[in-house]
Write a protein that holds these residues in place. Structure first.
Motif, PDB file in Angstrom:
ATOM      1  N   SER A  59      -0.372  -1.916   6.753  1.00  0.00           N
ATOM      2  CA  SER A  59      -0.928  -2.936   6.599  1.00  0.00           C
ATOM      3  C   SER A  59      -1.261  -4.391   7.117  1.00  0.00           C
ATOM      4  N   ASP A 104       0.249  -1.145  -0.274  1.00  0.00           N
ATOM      5  CA  ASP A 104      -0.306  -0.110  -0.275  1.00  0.00           C
ATOM      6  C   ASP A 104       0.837   1.241   0.054  1.00  0.00           C
ATOM      7  N   SER A 123      -5.364  -3.849   3.010  1.00  0.00           N
ATOM      8  CA  SER A 123      -4.386  -2.409   3.840  1.00  0.00           C
ATOM      9  C   SER A 123      -5.179  -1.156   4.635  1.00  0.00           C
TER      10      SER A 123
END
Length: 223
Positions: free
Chosen positions: A99, A21, A163
């Motif tokens: 994440s 992410d 995420s």
């Protein structure tokens, strides 16, 4: 992409499932996450255990800084990462940043990953603490201390890799409830719940089930 898709691993070992992410508010976050994913794909055949995994993460971290040093448009780019490596009779989970990796077993959702938040740092404009580490993400090089753990999965166990775009807006009890459904339904419910909250951040969701005598099944969605 907002429509979940499904894929299965016919062989139980040698597979890697991850979410990268890109850091919001940083330059080229999307490029950073793509670079990390591609780095792992190129190194995956050499992945044998936790030691190699940590070295791969540190290599990906160095790569981001090297790219940033050579291109001012990429300077400071960064990403978080979380995932699961499937090896013979065991799984290795890993993460850097916020994440996450969860295990869902016997109707209970348990977070395996460790959130890298700087508890001593408070920025009033942020809804949560700043990250204490990520892959890249700062002007000058910083080494990382990845989190890893070994799982001996039970038949029927599920793993959620996502995420913070999911967990920042969808309550954990709802996530836990959704995981009791099929993989496809679970991903759909979680994505819909995120969109219903306005999806203030990009969201990636992977639900992976473990069946000891059958192919491993995955549902994935990202937005």
């Amino acid at each position: 992409m907002t429509v979940p898709y499904r894929f299965e691993f016919s062989e139980p070992t040698g597979h890697l499932v991850l979410v990268a992410d890109g850091l919001g508010g940083h330059r080229a976050g999307e490029y950073a996450s793509e670079t990390v994913a591609n780095t792992f794909l190129s190194l995956r055949p050499r992945l044998k255990g936790s030691y190699e995994l940590v070295e791969f993460l540190r290599s990906a971290n160095r790569t981001l800084y090297e790219l940033g040093a050579g291109n001012s448009l990429l300077e400071g780019m960064g990403t978080t990462v979380a995932g699961v490596v499937c090896l013979s009779e065991r799984l290795i989970w890993f993460n850097v940043g916020d994440s996450k990796v969860f295990r869902f077993h016997n109707s209970v959702l348990h977070q395996l990953s460790v959130d890298d938040f700087a508890s001593e740092t408070h920025i009033p404009s942020l809804a949560k603490p700043a990250l204490s580490q990520s892959l890249g993400g700062t002007p000058n090089f910083h080494d990382i201390d990845p989190h890893t753990g070994i799982e001996q999965p039970s038949n029927g166990s599920k793993y959620l890799i996502c995420s913070d775009g999911l967990t920042d807006v969808v309550p954990i009890p709802y996530i836990e409830q959704s995981m009791s459904h099929s993989n496809e339904t679970a991903v759909g419910r979680l994505l819909d719940a995120t969109l219903a909250q306005g999806a203030p951040d990009n969201v990636s969701i992977i639900v992976m089930s473990v069946e000891t005598s059958a192919p491993q099944k995955h549902e994935h969605s990202s937005r």
